[in-house]
Design an enzyme around this catalytic site. Structure first.
Site, PDB file in Angstrom:
ATOM      1  N   LYS A  62       0.867  -1.184   0.000  1.00 61.46           N
ATOM      2  CA  LYS A  62       0.000   0.000   0.000  1.00 61.46           C
ATOM      3  C   LYS A  62       0.899   1.229   0.000  1.00 61.46           C
ATOM      4  O   LYS A  62       1.722   1.404   0.910  1.00 61.46           O
ATOM      5  CB  LYS A  62      -0.918  -0.033   1.223  1.00 61.46           C
ATOM      6  CG  LYS A  62      -1.937   1.106   1.241  1.00 61.46           C
ATOM      7  CD  LYS A  62      -3.085   0.792   2.201  1.00 61.46           C
ATOM      8  CE  LYS A  62      -4.079   1.928   2.271  1.00 61.46           C
ATOM      9  NZ  LYS A  62      -5.305   1.578   2.982  1.00 61.46           N
ATOM     10  N   ALA A 115      -3.589 -10.685  -0.874  1.00 66.33           N
ATOM     11  CA  ALA A 115      -4.847 -11.448  -0.924  1.00 66.33           C
ATOM     12  C   ALA A 115      -5.127 -11.729  -2.400  1.00 66.33           C
ATOM     13  O   ALA A 115      -5.626 -10.862  -3.115  1.00 66.33           O
ATOM     14  CB  ALA A 115      -5.976 -10.634  -0.283  1.00 66.33           C
ATOM     15  N   ASP A 119     -11.231  -8.791  -3.160  1.00 59.49           N
ATOM     16  CA  ASP A 119     -12.058  -8.526  -1.972  1.00 59.49           C
ATOM     17  C   ASP A 119     -13.467  -9.086  -2.158  1.00 59.49           C
ATOM     18  O   ASP A 119     -13.854  -9.517  -3.245  1.00 59.49           O
ATOM     19  CB  ASP A 119     -12.065  -7.026  -1.640  1.00 59.49           C
ATOM     20  CG  ASP A 119     -12.647  -6.181  -2.756  1.00 59.49           C
ATOM     21  OD1 ASP A 119     -13.783  -6.457  -3.166  1.00 59.49           O
ATOM     22  OD2 ASP A 119     -11.969  -5.237  -3.215  1.00 59.49           O
ATOM     23  N   ASP A 158     -14.721   1.430   9.219  1.00 60.49           N
ATOM     24  CA  ASP A 158     -14.939   1.492   7.765  1.00 60.49           C
ATOM     25  C   ASP A 158     -15.123   0.081   7.208  1.00 60.49           C
ATOM     26  O   ASP A 158     -14.572  -0.260   6.170  1.00 60.49           O
ATOM     27  CB  ASP A 158     -13.773   2.215   7.084  1.00 60.49           C
ATOM     28  CG  ASP A 158     -14.090   2.603   5.637  1.00 60.49           C
ATOM     29  OD1 ASP A 158     -15.286   2.563   5.253  1.00 60.49           O
ATOM     30  OD2 ASP A 158     -13.155   2.935   4.885  1.00 60.49           O
ATOM     31  N   ASP A 176      -7.615  -2.199   5.589  1.00 56.22           N
ATOM     32  CA  ASP A 176      -7.910  -0.763   5.568  1.00 56.22           C
ATOM     33  C   ASP A 176      -8.329  -0.236   6.946  1.00 56.22           C
ATOM     34  O   ASP A 176      -9.497   0.077   7.193  1.00 56.22           O
ATOM     35  CB  ASP A 176      -8.975  -0.433   4.513  1.00 56.22           C
ATOM     36  CG  ASP A 176      -9.044   1.074   4.264  1.00 56.22           C
ATOM     37  OD1 ASP A 176      -8.268   1.812   4.916  1.00 56.22           O
ATOM     38  OD2 ASP A 176      -9.855   1.505   3.440  1.00 56.22           O
TER      39      ASP A 176
END
Ligand code: ATP
Length: 314
Positions: A62, A115, A119, A158, A176
């Site tokens: 990220k 991953a 998602d 979130d 996140d």
């Protein structure tokens, strides 16, 4: 060189990043990686698939732009995300692990588990909706991971299918933590908060101008909305814009599509409740074990703590 005027802020955060790098791979600089495709992006970050050259291992990195973080006044969110990941990494199989965090002149880098199956939002979009069997398998893992985050004294704030990644065995990994609330004393009872999170999954208490409180119950609401999404294929409070979503949330204005499984409907109706104190799993009226004990999960055995099992329903 750091952008003018940014050095003190980022330098302070940068020094906080020291010591996060895990041994023995010693990931300290982006040059140690080859960056491949983009996996996703947000307002101030991009997530890239990358290979650590020394070990040949794949990761998701990220990348947070310092200039964007400063421009959008989001430095504190990046710091909170890094701090939460340091605390949570390796404590639960349902939470993405951060292997290292470092920076260069332009960006901050968080090296995360890759991953490979994307998602949960992508999975649902791909299939249109999920079967009851799939939805309860994922919901059980989400409940387990979220309750663990709460036990660690944090509220994610979130939660949404886009932030629920799927590992190589299609198991959930929460990610996140940019909006995380970390309690200084582990107390997650309601307290004043500004709106963070995503429109369709935000809880009504965060929209109420008078109270604007957050607590672990806001995550419970989002779990209910995520289960709804898996089975219905669209968010419960989807609307043409955020404002309309907010109005629908405040009025609890949503309906179940035909064929929505009764047992899942009961689960959603007990979590997607206007009063945060009345949601399933929220103490003192309910409890985490009552949430885990909902009929939706009958027949699934899943861990109560990471020490007991790997958190996977069997
Ligand atoms: P947002 O602005 O939506 O909150 P963000 O900038 O905070 O996003 P993330 O939510 O962490 O970024 O990641 C954005 C997207 O990138 C995710 O929805 C997911 O599709 C992908 N992604 C993030 N982390 C990983 C990972 N570890 N492995 C694979 N894909 C990932």
């Amino acid at each position: 060189q750091t952008p003018s005027g940014t050095a003190p802020v980022i330098a302070a955060n940068g020094s906080a990043l020291q010591g996060v790098t895990s041994k023995p791979s010693k990931m300290t600089h982006p040059s140690q990686f080859t960056f491949e495709k983009e996996l996703g992006s947000g307002s101030w970050s991009t997530v890239m698939e990358a290979t650590h050259v020394a070990t040949g291992k794949p990761y998701a990195v990220k990348i947070l732009s310092k200039a964007q973080l400063i421009k959008l006044k989001k430095v504190k969110y990046a710091t909170a995300e890094k701090d939460a990941l340091v605390k949570l990494s390796g404590t639960h199989p349902g939470i993405v692990r951060m292997h290292a965090a470092f920076q260069d002149d332009t960006s901050l880098y968080f090296v995360l588990d890759l991953a490979p199956h994307g998602d949960l939002a992508d999975l649902v979009k791909k299939h249109g909706s999920l079967s009851l069997r799939c939805a309860r398998w994922y919901t059980a893992q989400i409940v387990d991971a979220v309750l663990w985050v709460h036990r660690m004294g944090m509220v994610h704030r979130d939660l949404k299918p886009e932030n629920m990644l799927l590992d190589s065995e299609l198991r959930i990994k929460l990610t996140d933590f940019g909006s995380v609330y970390v309690s200084p004393d582990g107390d997650l009872s309601p307290r004043a908060s500004t709106f963070v999170g995503s429109a369709a999954y935000v809880s009504p208490e965060l929209l109420n101008r008078a109270s604007k409180t957050t607590s672990s119950s806001s995550d419970i609401w989002a779990i209910g909305c995520s289960t709804y999404f898996m089975i219905a294929g669209t968010p419960a409070f989807a609307a043409i814009n955020d404002y309309q979503s907010f109005r629908k949330i405040e009025a609890l204005d949503y309906t179940f599509p035909e064929g929505f499984y009764d047992i899942a409907k009961d689960f959603v109706q007990k979590l997607v409740v206007l009063d945060p104190a009345d949601r399933l799993g929220v103490e003192p009226k309910s409890s985490p074990s009552e949430l885990r004990g909902h009929q939706l999960f009958t027949g699934l055995a899943y861990s109560t703590t990471p020490e007991e099992s790997d958190g996977t329903p069997v």
